[in-house]
Design a protein around this motif. Sequence first.
Motif, PDB file in Angstrom:
ATOM      1  N   GLN A  98      -6.099  25.111 -19.721  1.00 54.09           N
ATOM      2  CA  GLN A  98      -4.879  25.752 -19.256  1.00 54.09           C
ATOM      3  C   GLN A  98      -5.223  26.764 -18.173  1.00 54.09           C
ATOM      4  O   GLN A  98      -6.026  27.666 -18.400  1.00 54.09           O
ATOM      5  CB  GLN A  98      -4.161  26.451 -20.423  1.00 54.09           C
ATOM      6  CG  GLN A  98      -3.795  25.516 -21.561  1.00 54.09           C
ATOM      7  CD  GLN A  98      -2.835  24.412 -21.139  1.00 54.09           C
ATOM      8  OE1 GLN A  98      -1.973  24.622 -20.277  1.00 54.09           O
ATOM      9  NE2 GLN A  98      -2.977  23.237 -21.732  1.00 54.09           N
ATOM     10  N   ASN A  99      -4.621  26.610 -17.002  1.00 54.50           N
ATOM     11  CA  ASN A  99      -4.869  27.519 -15.884  1.00 54.50           C
ATOM     12  C   ASN A  99      -3.542  27.926 -15.257  1.00 54.50           C
ATOM     13  O   ASN A  99      -3.302  27.742 -14.068  1.00 54.50           O
ATOM     14  CB  ASN A  99      -5.766  26.849 -14.834  1.00 54.50           C
ATOM     15  CG  ASN A  99      -7.177  26.624 -15.340  1.00 54.50           C
ATOM     16  OD1 ASN A  99      -7.985  27.526 -15.365  1.00 54.50           O
ATOM     17  ND2 ASN A  99      -7.460  25.394 -15.762  1.00 54.50           N
ATOM     18  N   ALA A 100      -2.679  28.470 -16.111  1.00 55.78           N
ATOM     19  CA  ALA A 100      -1.328  28.815 -15.648  1.00 55.78           C
ATOM     20  C   ALA A 100      -1.364  29.997 -14.687  1.00 55.78           C
ATOM     21  O   ALA A 100      -1.976  31.021 -14.972  1.00 55.78           O
ATOM     22  CB  ALA A 100      -0.437  29.143 -16.839  1.00 55.78           C
ATOM     23  N   VAL A 101      -0.725  29.820 -13.539  1.00 53.76           N
ATOM     24  CA  VAL A 101      -0.551  30.898 -12.565  1.00 53.76           C
ATOM     25  C   VAL A 101       0.937  30.980 -12.271  1.00 53.76           C
ATOM     26  O   VAL A 101       1.503  30.107 -11.618  1.00 53.76           O
ATOM     27  CB  VAL A 101      -1.336  30.638 -11.262  1.00 53.76           C
ATOM     28  CG1 VAL A 101      -1.036  31.738 -10.245  1.00 53.76           C
ATOM     29  CG2 VAL A 101      -2.828  30.569 -11.555  1.00 53.76           C
ATOM     30  N   SER A 102       1.601  32.020 -12.766  1.00 55.29           N
ATOM     31  CA  SER A 102       3.041  32.138 -12.592  1.00 55.29           C
ATOM     32  C   SER A 102       3.424  32.987 -11.385  1.00 55.29           C
ATOM     33  O   SER A 102       4.551  32.903 -10.893  1.00 55.29           O
ATOM     34  CB  SER A 102       3.681  32.737 -13.852  1.00 55.29           C
ATOM     35  OG  SER A 102       3.091  33.982 -14.169  1.00 55.29           O
ATOM     36  N   PHE A 103       2.475  33.804 -10.907  1.00 60.08           N
ATOM     37  CA  PHE A 103       2.763  34.630  -9.741  1.00 60.08           C
ATOM     38  C   PHE A 103       2.580  33.790  -8.473  1.00 60.08           C
ATOM     39  O   PHE A 103       1.795  32.831  -8.458  1.00 60.08           O
ATOM     40  CB  PHE A 103       1.846  35.846  -9.709  1.00 60.08           C
ATOM     41  CG  PHE A 103       2.063  36.786 -10.861  1.00 60.08           C
ATOM     42  CD1 PHE A 103       3.145  37.657 -10.862  1.00 60.08           C
ATOM     43  CD2 PHE A 103       1.216  36.784 -11.948  1.00 60.08           C
ATOM     44  CE1 PHE A 103       3.366  38.519 -11.919  1.00 60.08           C
ATOM     45  CE2 PHE A 103       1.430  37.634 -13.016  1.00 60.08           C
ATOM     46  CZ  PHE A 103       2.505  38.509 -13.016  1.00 60.08           C
TER      47      PHE A 103
END
Length: 271
Positions: A98-103
């Motif tokens: 998981q490598n979530a980047v929301s910005f």
Amino acid sequence: MTALREAGPARGAVLEARDVSVVPDGARREILSGASLGIRAGEVHALIGPNGAGKSTLFGVIAGDVVPTSGSVHLDGVALAAYRPRDLARRRAVLLQQNAVSFPFTVAQVVAMGRAPWARTPLTDEDDEAIAAALRETDIVDLAERTVPSLSGGERARAALARVLAQRTDILLLDEPTAALDLRHQEDVLTLAVQRAREGAAVAVVLHDLNSAMAHADRVTLLSHGRVVATGIPSEVLTAERIEEVYGQAVDVFPHPKTGVPVVTPRRHGR
């Protein structure tokens, strides 16, 4: 069935787990039990096994992200826990599932994060070149100014890998790096892993595809129910009998007519 486990410490291992077990808080049983693993310089070592086998838990242990309930992990003979986070980040780079980047960071900004361990050192002089090389190697140069939330799943996966490559460590730990990728980029990523190993890096990779492990790994560790079943050369570990025993699926294993690399195919009734 007789296992192919390697007895004692893995000879020449750069990163080594010895008899590690993990019992999560509140759990009644181990999710990893007495597992040993040695990652060597110059090799690609694949962790394989069915869902829930313990691959990602063992991966987390050798990465230093999961603290084992018992057993030990050593990097160059020194307990992993003795390393300061920054020193550890200069030795090994970790790609998580998981490598979530929301910005709304751009791809180039995310890849540049891989250079953080080298801040305020002479190696900052290599930042621009390392970032550019990582973008090229993962085929995302044209995405450099795109924001990460705007990317497809496969594009995000390649951006995350580029960050790891830009870190430029001599140990690469990759957890399912091909999961979101198309066929071409799966091959590109694993070919890149092999290339890094041939340049002297120690590479560990969690894989689900047995044929990818056969084709690209120098050694494999097969896990089942939190235990190491076998470790060794892929063609010796991944026999039809052992695969059926661990996965519950009958298969045929035969050499590819052009390359000679063993190929695993499920047996399908009536076809």
